[in-house]
Design a protein around this motif. Structure first.
Motif, PDB file in Angstrom:
ATOM      1  N   ILE A 250       0.906  -1.266   0.081  1.00 55.98           N
ATOM      2  CA  ILE A 250       0.170   0.031   0.013  1.00 55.98           C
ATOM      3  C   ILE A 250       0.844   1.138  -0.068  1.00 55.98           C
ATOM      4  CG2 ILE A 250      -1.962   1.342   1.246  1.00 55.98           C
ATOM      5  CD1 ILE A 250      -2.604  -1.284   2.618  1.00 55.98           C
ATOM      6  N   ALA A 251       0.675   2.062  -0.968  1.00 65.08           N
ATOM      7  CA  ALA A 251       1.573   3.157  -1.002  1.00 65.08           C
ATOM      8  C   ALA A 251       0.727   4.352  -0.358  1.00 65.08           C
ATOM      9  CB  ALA A 251       1.813   3.666  -2.565  1.00 65.08           C
ATOM     10  N   GLY A 252       1.203   5.180   0.555  1.00 64.21           N
ATOM     11  CA  GLY A 252       0.284   6.165   1.304  1.00 64.21           C
ATOM     12  C   GLY A 252      -0.204   5.301   2.686  1.00 64.21           C
ATOM     13  N   ALA A 253       0.308   6.120   3.842  1.00 67.66           N
ATOM     14  CA  ALA A 253      -0.021   5.409   5.039  1.00 67.66           C
ATOM     15  C   ALA A 253      -0.961   6.522   5.759  1.00 67.66           C
ATOM     16  CB  ALA A 253       1.096   5.115   5.683  1.00 67.66           C
ATOM     17  N   GLY A 254      -1.821   7.372   5.172  1.00 68.74           N
ATOM     18  CA  GLY A 254      -2.797   8.361   5.719  1.00 68.74           C
ATOM     19  C   GLY A 254      -3.890   7.614   6.239  1.00 68.74           C
ATOM     20  N   ALA A 255      -4.769   7.981   6.371  1.00 74.05           N
ATOM     21  CA  ALA A 255      -6.274   7.520   7.051  1.00 74.05           C
ATOM     22  C   ALA A 255      -6.885   6.423   6.072  1.00 74.05           C
ATOM     23  CB  ALA A 255      -7.281   8.719   7.275  1.00 74.05           C
ATOM     24  N   VAL A 256      -6.769   6.554   4.680  1.00 72.16           N
ATOM     25  CA  VAL A 256      -7.186   5.743   3.799  1.00 72.16           C
ATOM     26  C   VAL A 256      -6.367   4.338   3.759  1.00 72.16           C
ATOM     27  CG1 VAL A 256      -7.805   5.157   1.298  1.00 72.16           C
ATOM     28  CG2 VAL A 256      -8.392   7.261   2.400  1.00 72.16           C
ATOM     29  N   GLY A 257      -4.870   4.696   3.457  1.00 72.92           N
ATOM     30  CA  GLY A 257      -4.055   3.506   3.384  1.00 72.92           C
ATOM     31  C   GLY A 257      -4.030   2.733   4.564  1.00 72.92           C
ATOM     32  N   ARG A 258      -3.955   3.554   6.115  1.00 71.90           N
ATOM     33  CA  ARG A 258      -4.148   2.471   7.092  1.00 71.90           C
ATOM     34  C   ARG A 258      -5.439   1.776   7.392  1.00 71.90           C
ATOM     35  NH1 ARG A 258      -1.320   6.458  11.808  1.00 71.90           N
ATOM     36  NH2 ARG A 258       0.589   7.085  10.421  1.00 71.90           N
ATOM     37  N   SER A 259      -6.465   2.551   6.914  1.00 72.33           N
ATOM     38  CA  SER A 259      -8.031   1.828   7.202  1.00 72.33           C
ATOM     39  C   SER A 259      -7.744   0.425   6.173  1.00 72.33           C
ATOM     40  CB  SER A 259      -8.836   2.645   6.833  1.00 72.33           C
ATOM     41  OG  SER A 259      -8.944   3.591   7.401  1.00 72.33           O
ATOM     42  N   ILE A 260      -7.225   0.665   5.012  1.00 79.01           N
ATOM     43  CA  ILE A 260      -7.422  -0.487   4.096  1.00 79.01           C
ATOM     44  C   ILE A 260      -6.245  -1.522   4.630  1.00 79.01           C
ATOM     45  CG2 ILE A 260      -6.440  -1.321   1.752  1.00 79.01           C
ATOM     46  CD1 ILE A 260      -6.995   1.487   0.752  1.00 79.01           C
ATOM     47  N   ALA A 261      -5.186  -1.139   5.203  1.00 75.61           N
ATOM     48  CA  ALA A 261      -4.091  -2.157   5.958  1.00 75.61           C
ATOM     49  C   ALA A 261      -4.886  -2.975   6.867  1.00 75.61           C
ATOM     50  CB  ALA A 261      -3.048  -1.268   6.198  1.00 75.61           C
TER      51      ALA A 261
ATOM     52  N   HIS B 187      -4.081 -11.090   5.403  1.00 76.58           N
ATOM     53  CA  HIS B 187      -3.313 -10.965   4.633  1.00 76.58           C
ATOM     54  C   HIS B 187      -1.811 -10.226   5.029  1.00 76.58           C
ATOM     55  CE1 HIS B 187      -6.322 -12.227   1.686  1.00 76.58           C
ATOM     56  NE2 HIS B 187      -7.004 -11.080   2.211  1.00 76.58           N
ATOM     57  N   GLU B 188      -0.800 -10.532   4.109  1.00 74.68           N
ATOM     58  CA  GLU B 188       0.550  -9.763   4.639  1.00 74.68           C
ATOM     59  C   GLU B 188       0.656  -8.366   3.715  1.00 74.68           C
ATOM     60  OE1 GLU B 188       4.048 -11.798   4.100  1.00 74.68           O
ATOM     61  OE2 GLU B 188       2.791 -13.853   3.732  1.00 74.68           O
ATOM     62  N   VAL B 189       0.708  -7.301   4.858  1.00 77.45           N
ATOM     63  CA  VAL B 189       0.548  -6.009   4.388  1.00 77.45           C
ATOM     64  C   VAL B 189       1.721  -5.215   4.608  1.00 77.45           C
ATOM     65  CG1 VAL B 189      -0.617  -3.609   4.560  1.00 77.45           C
ATOM     66  CG2 VAL B 189      -1.956  -5.885   4.674  1.00 77.45           C
ATOM     67  N   THR B 190       2.204  -4.518   3.543  1.00 80.22           N
ATOM     68  CA  THR B 190       3.547  -3.586   3.774  1.00 80.22           C
ATOM     69  C   THR B 190       2.975  -2.010   3.461  1.00 80.22           C
ATOM     70  OG1 THR B 190       5.060  -5.249   3.169  1.00 80.22           O
ATOM     71  CG2 THR B 190       5.683  -2.867   2.843  1.00 80.22           C
ATOM     72  N   LEU B 191       2.968  -1.244   4.190  1.00 76.77           N
ATOM     73  CA  LEU B 191       2.760   0.199   3.831  1.00 76.77           C
ATOM     74  C   LEU B 191       4.079   0.994   3.776  1.00 76.77           C
ATOM     75  CD1 LEU B 191       0.540   0.569   6.908  1.00 76.77           C
ATOM     76  CD2 LEU B 191      -0.174   1.451   4.767  1.00 76.77           C
ATOM     77  N   PHE B 192       3.900   1.702   2.635  1.00 81.23           N
ATOM     78  CA  PHE B 192       4.908   2.762   2.083  1.00 81.23           C
ATOM     79  C   PHE B 192       4.672   4.141   2.258  1.00 81.23           C
ATOM     80  CE2 PHE B 192       5.747  -1.100  -0.365  1.00 81.23           C
ATOM     81  CZ  PHE B 192       6.805  -0.989  -0.775  1.00 81.23           C
ATOM     82  N   GLU B 193       5.326   4.787   2.935  1.00 87.02           N
ATOM     83  CA  GLU B 193       5.107   6.298   3.529  1.00 87.02           C
ATOM     84  C   GLU B 193       6.563   7.053   3.547  1.00 87.02           C
ATOM     85  OE1 GLU B 193       4.142   9.643   4.023  1.00 87.02           O
ATOM     86  OE2 GLU B 193       2.469   8.115   4.121  1.00 87.02           O
TER      87      GLU B 193
ATOM     88  N   VAL C   4      -1.048   0.638  12.958  1.00 80.90           N
ATOM     89  CA  VAL C   4      -1.337  -0.463  12.315  1.00 80.90           C
ATOM     90  C   VAL C   4      -0.562  -1.832  12.614  1.00 80.90           C
ATOM     91  CG1 VAL C   4      -2.116  -1.468  10.071  1.00 80.90           C
ATOM     92  CG2 VAL C   4      -1.726   1.116  10.423  1.00 80.90           C
ATOM     93  N   PRO C   5      -0.892  -2.423  13.793  1.00 74.99           N
ATOM     94  CA  PRO C   5      -0.117  -3.497  14.227  1.00 74.99           C
ATOM     95  C   PRO C   5      -0.227  -4.612  13.430  1.00 74.99           C
ATOM     96  CG  PRO C   5      -1.616  -2.779  16.084  1.00 74.99           C
ATOM     97  CD  PRO C   5      -1.978  -2.046  14.647  1.00 74.99           C
ATOM     98  N   GLY C   6       1.094  -5.280  13.033  1.00 77.72           N
ATOM     99  CA  GLY C   6       0.931  -6.448  11.997  1.00 77.72           C
ATOM    100  C   GLY C   6       1.618  -6.086  10.856  1.00 77.72           C
ATOM    101  N   ALA C   7       1.658  -4.816  10.448  1.00 75.75           N
ATOM    102  CA  ALA C   7       1.911  -4.321   9.025  1.00 75.75           C
ATOM    103  C   ALA C   7       3.561  -4.119   8.935  1.00 75.75           C
ATOM    104  CB  ALA C   7       1.157  -3.208   8.498  1.00 75.75           C
ATOM    105  N   GLU C   8       3.881  -4.416   7.825  1.00 74.60           N
ATOM    106  CA  GLU C   8       5.383  -4.129   7.673  1.00 74.60           C
ATOM    107  C   GLU C   8       5.445  -2.457   7.140  1.00 74.60           C
ATOM    108  OE1 GLU C   8       8.169  -5.605   8.313  1.00 74.60           O
ATOM    109  OE2 GLU C   8       6.813  -7.524   9.125  1.00 74.60           O
ATOM    110  N   TRP C   9       6.688  -1.723   7.412  1.00 73.61           N
ATOM    111  CA  TRP C   9       6.709  -0.384   6.972  1.00 73.61           C
ATOM    112  C   TRP C   9       7.855  -0.016   6.221  1.00 73.61           C
ATOM    113  CZ3 TRP C   9       3.461   3.664   8.383  1.00 73.61           C
ATOM    114  CH2 TRP C   9       2.340   3.621   9.220  1.00 73.61           C
TER     115      TRP C   9
END
Length: 219
Positions: free
Chosen positions: A5-16, A24-30, A41-46
């Protein structure tokens, strides 16, 4: 499934959070380090870095991901992320957020986008869906294949009442994917019948939507 997920704003975090809840395995790009908050967002990679930069995506091993979600608040950035994900890393599914509806025409396969999600379009569709009986409402456009997810609510006096699915004269390349009846969600089988008041959900190419309306006696 691995999702970037590109973008860790409110939308990106909610999706994560939703994806993590479904295992699912999730990685957030910020790109802004001050917004990187693993506890949010516990459990996500950053990954701290701009997902528009090829080196950042390479370092994260994007080629190993199943889905890329471009969810920043900048349409230009979302298009660049989508194009890189599809052309450089061959990500199977690319979903992109459309912030400005005027830019929606750009979000197609030429930019690597499989599915474009426009919040204003979706809200308008939900409003139409809530008040429309006897009409066809477009809920979502699938850029790959140029098909739409459409919904129609059959009038109570529909002449199709009691007709089994196998006898519906649907246009070519149209698929009935769900029947919503009260609190029930029915995955239609050939012997299931439609009834007045049913909400029917189809996948249909845009060019046959008028034929679909005619077939369902909504003309």
């Amino acid at each position: 499934m691995k999702v970037a997920i590109a973008g860790a704003g409110a939308v990106g975090r909610s999706i994560a959070r939703e994806l993590l809840a479904n295992r699912h395995e999730v990685t957030l790009f910020e790109r802004e380090s001050r917004k990187v908050d693993p506890e949010a967002v516990p459990g996500a990679e950053w990954v701290t870095g701009d997902a528009c930069e090829l080196a950042i995506l390479e370092r994260a091993g994007l080629q190993d991901y199943d889905v890329m979600v471009a969810a920043t608040g900048d349409d230009k950035a979302n298009l660049v992320v989508a194009l890189l994900a599809k052309t450089e890393f061959a990500v199977n599914r690319v979903v992109a957020r459309v912030n400005d509806p005027r830019n929606e025409w750009l979000f197609d396969e030429d930019w690597g986008v499989d599915t474009a999600v426009s919040t204003p379009r979706m809200l308008a569709s939900l409003v139409e869906e809530a008040v429309s009986v006897g009409d066809l409402v477009r809920l979502m456009t699938f850029r790959q294949g140029q098909a739409n997810l459409v919904e129609m609510t059959l009038p109570d006096n529909t002449p199709l009442a009691g007709r089994p699915v196998r006898k519906l004269a649907l246009p070519r390349d149209v698929a009935l994917v769900a029947i919503l009846r009260g609190n029930r969600v029915i995955a239609p089988q050939s012997d299931d019948s439609v009834e007045g008041g049913d909400e029917l959900v189809f996948v249909a190419p845009e060019e046959v939507e008028p034929d679909l309306k005619d077939a369902m006696h909504l003309g």
